[in-house]
Design an enzyme around this catalytic site. Structure first.
Site, PDB file in Angstrom:
ATOM      1  N   LYS A  59      19.958 -35.512  -8.675  1.00 11.05           N
ATOM      2  CA  LYS A  59      19.356 -36.652  -7.852  1.00 11.05           C
ATOM      3  C   LYS A  59      17.691 -36.909  -8.178  1.00 11.05           C
ATOM      4  O   LYS A  59      17.314 -37.837  -8.023  1.00 11.05           O
ATOM      5  CB  LYS A  59      19.660 -36.411  -6.513  1.00 11.05           C
ATOM      6  N   ASP A  67      21.671 -41.851   1.158  1.00 15.45           N
ATOM      7  CA  ASP A  67      21.718 -40.705   2.249  1.00 15.45           C
ATOM      8  C   ASP A  67      21.271 -40.991   3.087  1.00 15.45           C
ATOM      9  O   ASP A  67      21.791 -40.775   4.419  1.00 15.45           O
ATOM     10  CB  ASP A  67      21.690 -39.339   1.497  1.00 15.45           C
ATOM     11  N   GLY A  85      16.627 -26.753   7.996  1.00 10.94           N
ATOM     12  CA  GLY A  85      16.870 -26.877   6.426  1.00 10.94           C
ATOM     13  C   GLY A  85      15.691 -27.842   5.904  1.00 10.94           C
ATOM     14  O   GLY A  85      15.019 -28.400   6.602  1.00 10.94           O
ATOM     15  N   GLY A 120      17.269 -30.704  -0.462  1.00 12.63           N
ATOM     16  CA  GLY A 120      17.417 -32.003  -0.976  1.00 12.63           C
ATOM     17  C   GLY A 120      17.954 -32.924   0.290  1.00 12.63           C
ATOM     18  O   GLY A 120      17.315 -34.181   0.656  1.00 12.63           O
ATOM     19  N   ARG A 172      14.342 -21.446   6.525  1.00 10.43           N
ATOM     20  CA  ARG A 172      13.894 -19.887   6.376  1.00 10.43           C
ATOM     21  C   ARG A 172      12.675 -19.576   5.397  1.00 10.43           C
ATOM     22  O   ARG A 172      12.057 -19.060   5.808  1.00 10.43           O
ATOM     23  CB  ARG A 172      15.464 -19.375   5.501  1.00 10.43           C
ATOM     24  N   GLY A 179      30.268 -33.638   8.772  1.00 17.42           N
ATOM     25  CA  GLY A 179      29.500 -34.260   7.877  1.00 17.42           C
ATOM     26  C   GLY A 179      30.291 -35.063   6.868  1.00 17.42           C
ATOM     27  O   GLY A 179      29.713 -36.055   6.021  1.00 17.42           O
TER      28      GLY A 179
HETATM   29  P1  NAP Z   1      19.665 -27.331  -1.005  1.00 18.31           P
HETATM   30  O1  NAP Z   1      18.705 -28.446  -1.368  1.00 18.31           O
HETATM   31  O2  NAP Z   1      20.132 -26.401  -1.843  1.00 18.31           O
HETATM   32  O3  NAP Z   1      18.979 -26.656   0.474  1.00 18.31           O
HETATM   33  C1  NAP Z   1      19.880 -25.618   1.279  1.00 18.31           C
HETATM   34  C2  NAP Z   1      18.988 -25.208   2.284  1.00 18.31           C
HETATM   35  O4  NAP Z   1      19.779 -24.465   3.108  1.00 18.31           O
HETATM   36  C3  NAP Z   1      17.503 -24.869   2.278  1.00 18.31           C
HETATM   37  O5  NAP Z   1      16.720 -25.379   3.339  1.00 18.31           O
HETATM   38  C4  NAP Z   1      17.815 -23.024   2.411  1.00 18.31           C
HETATM   39  O6  NAP Z   1      16.826 -22.625   2.882  1.00 18.31           O
HETATM   40  C5  NAP Z   1      18.948 -23.231   3.435  1.00 18.31           C
HETATM   41  N1  NAP Z   1      19.712 -21.850   3.347  1.00 18.31           N
HETATM   42  C6  NAP Z   1      20.563 -21.900   2.110  1.00 18.31           C
HETATM   43  N2  NAP Z   1      21.110 -20.404   2.498  1.00 18.31           N
HETATM   44  C7  NAP Z   1      20.532 -20.086   3.725  1.00 18.31           C
HETATM   45  C8  NAP Z   1      20.560 -18.794   4.384  1.00 18.31           C
HETATM   46  N3  NAP Z   1      21.519 -17.710   4.046  1.00 18.31           N
HETATM   47  N4  NAP Z   1      20.064 -18.744   5.454  1.00 18.31           N
HETATM   48  C9  NAP Z   1      19.249 -19.725   5.884  1.00 18.31           C
HETATM   49  N5  NAP Z   1      19.089 -20.706   5.189  1.00 18.31           N
HETATM   50  C10 NAP Z   1      19.466 -20.988   4.229  1.00 18.31           C
HETATM   51  O7  NAP Z   1      21.057 -28.130  -0.536  1.00 18.31           O
HETATM   52  P2  NAP Z   1      21.456 -29.572   0.374  1.00 18.31           P
HETATM   53  O8  NAP Z   1      21.725 -30.279  -1.067  1.00 18.31           O
HETATM   54  O9  NAP Z   1      20.008 -30.020   1.056  1.00 18.31           O
HETATM   55  O10 NAP Z   1      22.663 -29.424   0.815  1.00 18.31           O
HETATM   56  C11 NAP Z   1      22.568 -28.504   1.983  1.00 18.31           C
HETATM   57  C12 NAP Z   1      24.324 -28.950   2.781  1.00 18.31           C
HETATM   58  O11 NAP Z   1      24.484 -30.228   3.134  1.00 18.31           O
HETATM   59  C13 NAP Z   1      25.349 -28.398   1.715  1.00 18.31           C
HETATM   60  O12 NAP Z   1      26.336 -27.832   2.596  1.00 18.31           O
HETATM   61  C14 NAP Z   1      25.739 -29.703   1.049  1.00 18.31           C
HETATM   62  O13 NAP Z   1      27.199 -29.748   0.872  1.00 18.31           O
HETATM   63  C15 NAP Z   1      25.471 -30.455   2.490  1.00 18.31           C
HETATM   64  N6  NAP Z   1      25.409 -32.151   2.099  1.00 18.31           N
HETATM   65  C16 NAP Z   1      26.059 -33.085   2.876  1.00 18.31           C
HETATM   66  C17 NAP Z   1      26.057 -34.242   2.574  1.00 18.31           C
HETATM   67  C18 NAP Z   1      27.289 -35.206   3.270  1.00 18.31           C
HETATM   68  O14 NAP Z   1      27.173 -36.535   2.988  1.00 18.31           O
HETATM   69  N7  NAP Z   1      27.673 -34.662   4.370  1.00 18.31           N
HETATM   70  C19 NAP Z   1      25.182 -34.621   1.673  1.00 18.31           C
HETATM   71  C20 NAP Z   1      24.222 -33.918   1.108  1.00 18.31           C
HETATM   72  C21 NAP Z   1      24.420 -32.556   1.164  1.00 18.31           C
HETATM   73  P3  NAP Z   1      15.569 -22.090   1.810  1.00 18.31           P
HETATM   74  O15 NAP Z   1      14.646 -23.437   1.660  1.00 18.31           O
HETATM   75  O16 NAP Z   1      14.532 -21.004   2.650  1.00 18.31           O
HETATM   76  O17 NAP Z   1      16.121 -21.659   0.669  1.00 18.31           O
END
Ligand code: NAP
Length: 295
Positions: free
Chosen positions: A92, A128, A151, A154, A175, A265
């Site tokens: 992305k 998004d 969070g 992305g 976190r 979601g």
């Molecule tokens: P990402 O960029 O990898 O960000 C992950 C986030 O989760 C960060 O804030 C990270 O904190 C936090 N995190 C991960 N493990 C953790 C833990 N053990 N304890 C505390 N915080 C933790 O991921 P993303 O793309 O934003 O996606 C996040 C979720 O949203 C995923 O499950 C994805 O499938 C879902 N999503 C859904 C849609 C939809 O259309 N419904 C769209 C996009 C994403 P740190 O910064 O501290 O690492």
């Protein structure tokens, strides 16, 4: 007399037997998603159900593209006349400099998830943010008030941008505090907090919506949930989880048990896809059909 091939069977319902659907032919239009990995994607099921429902001779495929191959894949899109693409992790942000032009949303978020053509220009959009807001509004949420975003990755970027644009006050809990501070600087949010129950508790009685943008609760660790004291929320508050594997996360189950209103979601997934569909085909997306297909 030769008769034209019968394409009327393409207006079958979701869940229809694929054997009665027409095969792609020389007029079939191609769209798809690039990701790495991508085999888990629900987008092909959702978009192909919509094409079948509307009788459109289009097909949506998933392409597993490793990060170094993204520029080649986009050159291939231009050369082959692929009508549009979705991008998912990890493409992305990397695709931003490869677009001819960006929509204001994509520019502000710094990430594209939808590519389409406009006057021979390849446009990068980010659906998004708008998809997230539409999903909440479709569930009955009214924009405004205090929101707590969990969070700072992305998806949080798109969500925080959307919420600020909708006039909400936004607190971000993460976190890694430094990542939340970067989002605060980018979008002018009101507050940044550590992702810890005790630190969040004083804010909770003012919060109208909690949005989980962390991956906590996602399979295979579906027993996990973010440390957020939902019991301190007002009774009429909303809880939205972006995680959709499983659909009913532990966070949503807990919110439901407390009598709070919840949005899962899949809503955002459907609405961001619907906006992409409309860019590509110029037709209103059959949202219920798309949602039924992935549920
Ligand atoms: P990402 O960029 O990898 O960000 C992950 C986030 O989760 C960060 O804030 C990270 O904190 C936090 N995190 C991960 N493990 C953790 C833990 N053990 N304890 C505390 N915080 C933790 O991921 P993303 O793309 O934003 O996606 C996040 C979720 O949203 C995923 O499950 C994805 O499938 C879902 N999503 C859904 C849609 C939809 O259309 N419904 C769209 C996009 C994403 P740190 O910064 O501290 O690492």
């Amino acid at each position: 007399m030769d008769s034209a091939p019968d394409r009327t069977l393409s207006t079958t319902n979701v869940g229809a037997d694929l054997r009665v659907c027409p095969l792609p032919d020389a007029e079939t239009q191609l769209v798809g998603v690039l990701g790495y990995p991508v085999r888990h994607s629900l987008s092909p099921v959702m978009h192909n159900a919509a094409f079948r429902h509307l009788g459109l001779n289009w097909v949506y495929l998933a392409f597993e593209v490793p990060p170094p191959s993204l520029p080649d894949a986009l050159r291939g899109m231009r050369a082959l006349g692929i009508r549009g693409l979705n991008l998912t992790i990890p493409h992305k942000e990397a695709a931003v400099p490869l677009m001819d032009t960006l929509t204001p949303d994509a520019q502000a978020i710094g990430a594209v998830n939808t590519l389409y053509w406009h006057q021979w220009q390849l446009v990068g959009d980010n659906t998004d943010a708008a998809g997230f807001l539409r999903a909440l509004q479709a569930a009955g949420w009214q924009p405004g008030g205090q929101v707590l975003v969990l969070g700072a990755g992305g998806s949080a970027r798109a969500v925080v941008y959307a919420l600020k644009k909708a006039g909400c006050r936004v607190a971000i809990a993460n976190r890694t505090l430094a990542r939340a501070q970067l989002l605060q600087q980018a979008f002018g949010t009101e507050q940044v907090l550590p992702l810890e129950s005790q630190a969040l508790r004083p804010l909770m009685p003012t919060v109208q919506l909690v949005v989980n943008c962390t991956s906590l609760g996602m399979e295979p660790a579906s027993d996990a949930m973010p440390p957020v004291p939902l019991d301190a929320l007002p009774r009429d508050a909303w809880v939205c989880d972006l995680v959709y594997r499983p659909v009913q996360t532990r966070l949503l189950q807990t919110a439901h048990q407390l009598g709070l209103r919840t949005v899962d979601g899949l809503g955002m997934l459907v609405h961001q896809g619907a906006l992409a569909f409309e860019h590509w085909t110029g037709q209103p997306a059959p949202i219920e059909v798309m949602e039924q297909a992935i549920r």
